[in-house]
Scaffold this motif. Sequence first.
Motif, short mmCIF file in Angstrom:
data_model
loop_
_atom_site.label_atom_id
_atom_site.label_comp_id
_atom_site.label_asym_id
_atom_site.label_seq_id
_atom_site.Cartn_x
_atom_site.Cartn_y
_atom_site.Cartn_z
N LYS A 72 0.83 -1.21 0.00
CA LYS A 72 0.00 0.00 0.00
C LYS A 72 0.87 1.26 0.00
CE LYS A 72 -2.04 1.85 3.71
NZ LYS A 72 -2.96 2.01 4.87
N ARG A 75 2.40 1.92 -3.39
CA ARG A 75 1.43 2.47 -4.34
C ARG A 75 1.15 3.94 -4.05
NH1 ARG A 75 -4.06 -0.15 -6.62
NH2 ARG A 75 -2.44 -1.50 -7.46
N ILE A 76 0.91 4.25 -2.79
CA ILE A 76 0.57 5.63 -2.43
C ILE A 76 1.70 6.58 -2.81
CG2 ILE A 76 0.27 7.20 -0.47
CD1 ILE A 76 -1.38 4.92 0.87
N TRP A 77 2.93 6.28 -2.39
CA TRP A 77 4.01 7.26 -2.55
C TRP A 77 4.59 7.31 -3.96
CZ3 TRP A 77 4.87 11.27 0.34
CH2 TRP A 77 4.33 11.27 1.62
N GLN A 80 0.63 6.93 -6.78
CA GLN A 80 -0.44 7.90 -6.61
C GLN A 80 0.09 9.31 -6.40
OE1 GLN A 80 -2.65 6.17 -3.35
NE2 GLN A 80 -3.97 5.01 -4.73
N ARG A 81 1.05 9.48 -5.52
CA ARG A 81 1.52 10.83 -5.20
C ARG A 81 2.63 11.30 -6.13
NH1 ARG A 81 1.33 10.64 1.41
NH2 ARG A 81 -0.94 10.60 1.52
N PRO A 89 -6.84 3.04 -4.72
CA PRO A 89 -6.29 2.50 -3.47
C PRO A 89 -6.16 0.97 -3.56
CG PRO A 89 -8.05 4.06 -3.01
CD PRO A 89 -8.05 3.82 -4.50
N ARG A 93 -10.94 1.54 1.54
CA ARG A 93 -10.85 2.38 2.74
C ARG A 93 -12.00 2.13 3.71
NH1 ARG A 93 -9.24 7.47 -0.86
NH2 ARG A 93 -7.02 7.05 -1.03
N LYS A 97 -8.64 1.84 8.34
CA LYS A 97 -7.30 2.31 8.01
C LYS A 97 -6.22 1.25 8.24
CE LYS A 97 -6.09 4.58 12.35
NZ LYS A 97 -4.79 4.00 12.65
N GLU A 119 3.74 -3.93 -7.12
CA GLU A 119 3.76 -2.50 -6.77
C GLU A 119 5.18 -1.95 -6.83
OE1 GLU A 119 1.44 -0.21 -6.47
OE2 GLU A 119 -0.01 -1.78 -6.92
#
Length: 179
Positions: A72, A75-77, A80-81, A89, A93, A97, A119
């Motif tokens: 996760k 993927r987020i950093w 996605q970001r 996601p 969600r 969390k 990922e």
Amino acid sequence: MSDERTDWTAPIPAPVDGPLVGAARGILVGYLGWYRQVLDNICAGLTAEQLALRPIPSTTLSLLGIVRHLAKVERIWLRQRLAEDGAPPLYDRALGKDHDFEGGTPATAAHAWEALHAEQRAGDAAASSLPDDHRILVGGPDGEQMSLQAVYTHLIGEYARHTGHADLLRETIDGVTGR
């Protein structure tokens, strides 16, 4: 899930080593690769059931939960970001969390392992096309800027923290240390 299986065992990784001198980005990418391998090595040889164990009574942490969490985080950093590639996601969600930490079962261990490595590959590919001076906004439109190097440093910190947890979990599961 049709790909659920409990007879799966985490594989032994190939050694990874990164540069010790040169451009900051190469060193950061190398250290991130090294920490990824550390996690793989800690988990190597354990069965799906062992990865899903929560062997320390004072915590709900499992090696499988750490694998899911780091997928996760990757993927987020990175996607996605940093790359803003529109990846959804990894976990719903609405499930909470901490679902990444708490939602794994032996039947989903192989899938979670494959998801982490997918990922990592996707994040590496997404970040590789970005320039060294790439920046993102964190905390919304009025947030602060964060550099590509800071994102890598954040990921290294995540892996460092969780591989420390993973060391303790592995030792509690079967007595193996120093992986």
